[in-house]
Design a protein around this motif. Structure first.
Motif, mmCIF file in Angstrom:
data_model
loop_
_atom_site.group_PDB
_atom_site.id
_atom_site.type_symbol
_atom_site.label_atom_id
_atom_site.label_comp_id
_atom_site.label_asym_id
_atom_site.label_seq_id
_atom_site.Cartn_x
_atom_site.Cartn_y
_atom_site.Cartn_z
ATOM 1 N N GLN A 59 0.424 -1.449 0.445
ATOM 2 C CA GLN A 59 0.010 0.042 -0.311
ATOM 3 C C GLN A 59 0.375 1.232 0.061
ATOM 4 O O GLN A 59 0.508 2.209 -0.548
ATOM 5 C CB GLN A 59 -0.877 0.276 1.091
ATOM 6 N N HIS A 60 2.154 0.789 -0.083
ATOM 7 C CA HIS A 60 2.849 2.130 0.185
ATOM 8 C C HIS A 60 3.807 2.359 -0.417
ATOM 9 O O HIS A 60 5.203 2.468 -0.489
ATOM 10 C CB HIS A 60 3.610 3.185 2.029
ATOM 11 N N PHE A 65 9.944 4.987 -4.326
ATOM 12 C CA PHE A 65 10.598 5.576 -5.119
ATOM 13 C C PHE A 65 11.187 7.155 -4.795
ATOM 14 O O PHE A 65 11.337 7.342 -5.503
ATOM 15 C CB PHE A 65 8.863 6.066 -6.229
ATOM 16 N N VAL A 66 10.877 7.297 -3.243
ATOM 17 C CA VAL A 66 11.480 8.409 -3.116
ATOM 18 C C VAL A 66 12.999 8.461 -3.211
ATOM 19 O O VAL A 66 14.117 9.336 -3.728
ATOM 20 C CB VAL A 66 10.910 9.015 -1.607
ATOM 21 N N PRO A 67 13.935 7.354 -2.844
ATOM 22 C CA PRO A 67 15.243 7.540 -3.063
ATOM 23 C C PRO A 67 15.562 7.415 -4.196
ATOM 24 O O PRO A 67 16.425 8.208 -4.499
ATOM 25 C CB PRO A 67 15.769 5.822 -2.591
ATOM 26 N N ALA A 68 14.817 6.597 -5.668
ATOM 27 C CA ALA A 68 14.803 6.998 -6.546
ATOM 28 C C ALA A 68 15.415 8.975 -7.143
ATOM 29 O O ALA A 68 15.890 9.008 -8.420
ATOM 30 C CB ALA A 68 14.405 5.979 -8.248
ATOM 31 N N ILE A 72 17.977 10.806 -8.590
ATOM 32 C CA ILE A 72 18.167 12.218 -9.556
ATOM 33 C C ILE A 72 18.371 13.451 -9.958
ATOM 34 O O ILE A 72 18.779 14.361 -10.178
ATOM 35 C CB ILE A 72 16.643 11.822 -10.445
ATOM 36 N N VAL A 73 17.521 14.252 -8.326
ATOM 37 C CA VAL A 73 18.482 15.067 -8.696
ATOM 38 C C VAL A 73 19.876 15.011 -7.933
ATOM 39 O O VAL A 73 20.129 16.819 -8.335
ATOM 40 C CB VAL A 73 17.279 15.730 -7.282
#
Length: 127
Positions: A59-60, A65-68, A72-73
């Motif tokens: 569900q979470h 995908f936050v580390p990806a 990128i940043v």
């Protein structure tokens, strides 16, 4: 929940050790996942025990995908420098994968004698 996460991480650890020890071409987490699925098939009680926590993780899943995004940043200059090449490589490999899948599908259809899907429908309709 902690016990379930420990179980999942233990399977990942075993997969990592097996992958490195046997010099397998698969990453450790993939080997661990295959072992976890095999264990759940062999012992359905294990699947029942880990189901609530795994459903909560799923569900979470977007949080993973936050580390990806941070990566990128963090590598924005590199992405700006090689972005066009990366985009072309992604688009090209996607098209090649679709073409390969279509080719394999056609080859399997020819081997199984199911070249014309309408012919199968006509035969099944009582013809």
């Amino acid at each position: 929940m902690i016990g379930t996460l420990a179980t999942i991480l233990c399977f990942q650890l075993v997969g990592e050790v097996a992958s490195r020890a046997l010099d397998l071409p698969l990453p450790g987490p993939v080997v661990g996942l295959v072992l976890l699925v095999a264990a759940c098939l062999a012992r359905p009680a294990l699947a029942d025990r880990i189901r609530p926590a795994t459903l909560g993780l799923l569900q979470h899943l977007s949080l993973f995908f936050v580390p990806a995004g941070v990566g990128i940043v963090a590598h924005w200059d590199l992405l700006r420098q090689h972005g066009v090449g990366l985009a072309l490589a992604l688009a090209g490999s996607t098209l090649l994968a679709i073409a390969a899948g279509a080719w394999v599908f056609q080859a399997v259809a020819r081997r199984t004698g199911a070249e014309d899907p309408t012919a199968l429908k006509d035969e099944g309709a009582g013809g």
